[in-house]
Design a protein around this motif. Structure first.
Motif, PDB file in Angstrom:
ATOM      1  N   ASN A 188      -6.829   1.512  -9.288  1.00 21.25           N
ATOM      2  CA  ASN A 188      -8.031   0.903  -8.716  1.00 21.25           C
ATOM      3  C   ASN A 188      -7.777  -0.410  -7.986  1.00 21.25           C
ATOM      4  N   TRP A 189      -6.529  -0.710  -7.712  1.00 22.23           N
ATOM      5  CA  TRP A 189      -6.230  -1.940  -6.988  1.00 22.23           C
ATOM      6  C   TRP A 189      -6.779  -1.890  -5.567  1.00 22.23           C
ATOM      7  N   GLN A 190      -7.276  -3.021  -5.113  1.00 19.06           N
ATOM      8  CA  GLN A 190      -7.646  -3.166  -3.710  1.00 19.06           C
ATOM      9  C   GLN A 190      -6.379  -3.523  -2.935  1.00 19.06           C
ATOM     10  N   VAL A 191      -6.015  -2.640  -1.994  1.00 21.80           N
ATOM     11  CA  VAL A 191      -4.834  -2.910  -1.188  1.00 21.80           C
ATOM     12  C   VAL A 191      -5.274  -3.224   0.229  1.00 21.80           C
ATOM     13  N   ASP A 192      -4.337  -3.241   1.187  1.00 30.75           N
ATOM     14  CA  ASP A 192      -4.688  -3.675   2.541  1.00 30.75           C
ATOM     15  C   ASP A 192      -5.768  -2.784   3.157  1.00 30.75           C
ATOM     16  N   GLY A 237       0.811  -1.208   0.000  1.00 29.67           N
ATOM     17  CA  GLY A 237       0.000   0.000   0.000  1.00 29.67           C
ATOM     18  C   GLY A 237       0.843   1.254   0.000  1.00 29.67           C
ATOM     19  N   ARG A 238       0.386   2.275   0.701  1.00 26.20           N
ATOM     20  CA  ARG A 238       1.089   3.555   0.680  1.00 26.20           C
ATOM     21  C   ARG A 238       2.509   3.437   1.244  1.00 26.20           C
ATOM     22  N   ALA A 297      -7.949   6.100   3.617  1.00 18.48           N
ATOM     23  CA  ALA A 297      -7.873   6.727   2.308  1.00 18.48           C
ATOM     24  C   ALA A 297      -9.128   7.542   2.047  1.00 18.48           C
ATOM     25  N   PRO A 298      -9.036   8.573   1.159  1.00 21.38           N
ATOM     26  CA  PRO A 298     -10.217   9.346   0.799  1.00 21.38           C
ATOM     27  C   PRO A 298     -11.312   8.439   0.245  1.00 21.38           C
ATOM     28  N   SER A 334      -0.972  10.815  -4.590  1.00 21.94           N
ATOM     29  CA  SER A 334      -1.948  11.901  -4.733  1.00 21.94           C
ATOM     30  C   SER A 334      -3.307  11.368  -5.172  1.00 21.94           C
ATOM     31  N   GLU A 335      -3.276  10.473  -6.153  1.00 24.00           N
ATOM     32  CA  GLU A 335      -4.519   9.947  -6.711  1.00 24.00           C
ATOM     33  C   GLU A 335      -5.272   9.094  -5.705  1.00 24.00           C
ATOM     34  N   ARG A 336      -4.549   8.263  -4.962  1.00 14.10           N
ATOM     35  CA  ARG A 336      -5.199   7.316  -4.064  1.00 14.10           C
ATOM     36  C   ARG A 336      -5.473   7.871  -2.666  1.00 14.10           C
TER      37      ARG A 336
END
Length: 257
Positions: free
Chosen positions: A237-241, A37-38, A248-249, A85-87
């Motif tokens: 658009n991935w699903q992360v943890d 993730g991030r 996240a926003p 920025s996007e996520r």
């Protein structure tokens, strides 16, 4: 590490090696994001900064133009901040920029301190120790111009990149990811290149030569900015943890392009 046949191929076809390096660099950044993730994007920025500082002096020629390894590895940082920025929003991207800045400062300080240590004089290791010491001196003897130019260019251009990205995102109501990704990166990279060229090169060479050196590198940066567009669409658009999604926003984009 690589098969001998592949080494021979890339030694003859340097342009293919350049494209391979871009794909590998961006692909590994995406993999870090997929796995962590991030935090993976933070790690990608830190790794790219350290590698860019280590390999920045390594000069080569691609398509007849001189460039450095640092350009390739440094450019992927913009991809990571744009994906952040996007996520996760502007605040997370700016946080990553500041983490990268302080990592760069720490890297310069600690490598400079390491050069103060004299090589071993023990008979069985003296020759090897001297050889390594001289090699690290070549890598880490940063001039004041380089330190000021690289840190200033990174700090200013990265904040510009994040600001332009979100400005365009707001104006387009979350559509056209390709537009904000490319425009923000290209404009901020232009600022980065200009600052670095003026601070680092101007004075060592005349202004015209400094700008010619800068523009040659900027051309490669533009190509890399375009090349990272499919990667950011791939990862957006991935699903992360779950921990990432909790903080996240929650706004979703309807961007079709």
């Amino acid at each position: 590490m690589l098969p001998h046949s592949l080494i021979e191929f890339f030694s003859i076809h340097q342009e293919w090696l350049w494209f391979f390096t871009i794909v590998a660099d961006l692909g590994l950044a995406v993999l870090l994001f997929k796995l962590f993730g991030r935090q993976g994007l933070y790690a990608s920025i830190i790794i790219s900064l350290v590698l860019a500082n280590l390999q920045g002096p390594k000069l080569t020629e691609i398509f007849g133009l001189q460039t450095s390894m640092g350009v390739i590895l440094y450019s992927s940082i913009y991809f990571a901040t744009d994906l952040l920025s996007e996520r996760y929003g502007q605040r997370e991207a700016n946080r990553a920029v500041m983490i990268g800045f302080f990592v760069s400062v720490m890297f310069i300080i600690m490598t400079s301190i390491s050069l103060l240590y004299l090589p071993s004089t023990q008979p069985n290791t003296a020759a090897f120790a001297l050889e390594i010491h001289q090699a690290t001196e070549s890598l880490f003897s940063f001039s004041p111009r380089f330190v000021l130019g690289s840190l200033l260019a990174y700090f200013i251009s990265q904040h510009i990149d994040v600001w332009i990205f979100h400005f365009i995102k707001t104006k387009t109501k979350g559509k056209h990811l390709w537009l904000r990704n490319n425009v923000s990166t290209m404009l901020s990279q232009a600022v980065d290149t200009l600052i670095y060229g003026v601070v680092v090169w101007w004075g060592l060479v005349d202004f015209i030569t400094a700008m010619q050196l800068a523009m040659a590198k900027y051309l490669f940066k533009v190509i890399i900015a375009i090349a990272d567009t499919p990667f950011i669409y791939w990862a957006r658009n991935w699903q992360v943890d779950k921990a990432d999604w909790i903080t996240a926003p929650t706004t979703k984009t309807t961007d079709k392009l």
